[in-house]
Design an enzyme around this catalytic site. Structure first.
Site, short mmCIF file in Angstrom:
data_model
loop_
_atom_site.label_atom_id
_atom_site.label_comp_id
_atom_site.label_asym_id
_atom_site.label_seq_id
_atom_site.Cartn_x
_atom_site.Cartn_y
_atom_site.Cartn_z
N ASP A 44 0.87 -1.17 0.00
CA ASP A 44 0.00 0.00 0.00
C ASP A 44 0.93 1.24 0.00
OD1 ASP A 44 -2.51 1.47 0.87
OD2 ASP A 44 -1.26 1.82 2.62
N ASP A 46 -0.10 5.21 0.98
CA ASP A 46 -0.34 6.19 2.04
C ASP A 46 -0.36 5.52 3.41
OD1 ASP A 46 -0.65 8.70 0.65
OD2 ASP A 46 -2.47 7.88 -0.21
O1 C5P Z 1 -2.21 4.33 -0.65
P1 C5P Z 1 -3.53 4.12 0.05
O2 C5P Z 1 -4.36 3.04 -0.60
O3 C5P Z 1 -3.36 3.96 1.51
O4 C5P Z 1 -4.29 5.53 -0.19
C1 C5P Z 1 -5.58 5.75 0.23
C2 C5P Z 1 -5.67 6.55 1.51
O5 C5P Z 1 -5.97 7.90 1.18
C3 C5P Z 1 -6.82 6.06 2.34
O6 C5P Z 1 -6.40 5.29 3.43
C4 C5P Z 1 -7.59 7.31 2.76
O7 C5P Z 1 -7.62 7.49 4.16
C5 C5P Z 1 -6.86 8.45 2.13
N1 C5P Z 1 -7.80 9.35 1.44
C6 C5P Z 1 -7.69 10.71 1.62
N2 C5P Z 1 -8.57 11.54 0.99
C7 C5P Z 1 -9.52 11.06 0.17
C8 C5P Z 1 -9.62 9.68 -0.05
C9 C5P Z 1 -8.73 8.85 0.61
O8 C5P Z 1 -6.82 11.15 2.38
N3 C5P Z 1 -10.34 11.89 -0.43
MG MG Z 2 -2.81 3.20 3.31
#
Ligand code: C5P
Ligand code: MG
Length: 269
Positions: A44, A46
């Site tokens: 993954d 973030d």
């Molecule tokens: O790389 P990863 O799959 O972890 O990236 C997705 C992350 O981005 C999610 O865990 C979510 O908390 C975050 N996110 C965000 N803003 C959004 C959608 C998702 O910070 N609008």
């Molecule tokens: Mg993540």
């Protein structure tokens, strides 16, 4: 046991939890014996490859990095922030993935629509990343360098924004040829203005389908039955599940220990 903790002293730390230590040890030994040629790493992005926080402040996700006046206006920031109420739902250990799924689609869709309305310019993304406090985890250089030296494919599955993710690893000088990214990519028009997101939306709880369809096309992964899977979310362990491979799941988390211990082989908290 002694040999094991000498080889990987980090695993003896009290911040590392394992449900079945002896089975994990066996798996790691087997993976070591099979060697780098049998290994692939799926991660993954973030809060897994990036830090959760630094000096008491949250490190931005790829979506958060877009919150820069070069890219979006104040009104858009306010609207996106109002949608952050979906985050506690994403990490709520009391709700099932099925319950969360439609809400996650709603969150990502609404935010992506707001971003598209902003007519974000492709040539501004690198500056937004430079100006952000994006930060990869301690030891990231050794991790990326070792994998590329050993020609181990690193597949990053992220529900974040692919264009931003690429820029973060490029600016950290680790965007090597063994790195493959599956994420939400922006679709720009001929003048470099955002007009849509490409392909099927990837959110935390549908990574598996997206990952599988893309991974099937990656020749680099064939004949590599051992998978090291890294994640910070309970949506993450699904990545490798249908790939018929041996997995060791490692994850970083502050809380919600119990459910994580049931989902991952190794939990670093
Ligand atoms: O790389 P990863 O799959 O972890 O990236 C997705 C992350 O981005 C999610 O865990 C979510 O908390 C975050 N996110 C965000 N803003 C959004 C959608 C998702 O910070 N609008
Ligand atoms: Mg993540």
């Amino acid at each position: 046991m002694k040999l094991f903790s000498v080889q990987i002293p980090e695993l003896a730390k009290c911040s590392v939890l394992m449900r079945e230590r002896s089975r994990v040890e066996e798996t790691i030994h087997a993976m070591q014996r099979a060697g780098a040629g049998s290994l692939q790493v799926i991660s993954d992005f973030d809060m897994t490859l990036t830090r959760f926080a630094h000096n008491g402040k949250r490190v931005p996700t790829t979506h958060n990095i877009l919150d820069n006046r070069l890219l979006i206006d104040e009104d858009c920031t306010k609207k996106v922030n109002l949608l952050n109420t979906y985050y506690p739902i994403e990490i709520d250990a009391c709700r099932t993935a099925e319950e969360k799924l439609p809400l996650m689609v709603e969150w990502w869709t609404k935010v992506h629509e707001l971003l598209i309305q902003q007519r974000i310019r492709k040539d501004m993304l690198a500056r937004a990343v430079e100006e952000s406090s994006a930060m990869l985890r301690d030891g990231y250089k050794l991790f990326f360098d070792r994998l590329t030296e050993q020609q181990v494919p690193l597949l990053i599955f992220s529900a974040g924004v692919g264009d931003v993710l690429e820029e973060v690893i490029r600016q950290n000088h680790v965007f090597y040829p063994n790195v493959h990214i599956i994420s939400n990519y922006m679709d720009f028009d001929q003048t470099g203005v955002l007009r849509a997101f490409k392909g099927q939306l990837i959110h935390t709880f549908n990574k598996r389908e997206g990952a599988l369809s893309h991974a099937a096309g990656l020749r680099e992964l064939q004949g590599r039955p051992n998978v090291l899977l890294l994640g910070d979310s309970l949506g993450d362990p699904d990545h490798g599940e249908e790939m018929n491979v041996e997995e060791t799941r490692i994850l970083k988390v502050e809380e919600r220990k119990e459910s994580y211990i049931n989902s991952f082989d190794i939990v670093c908290w």
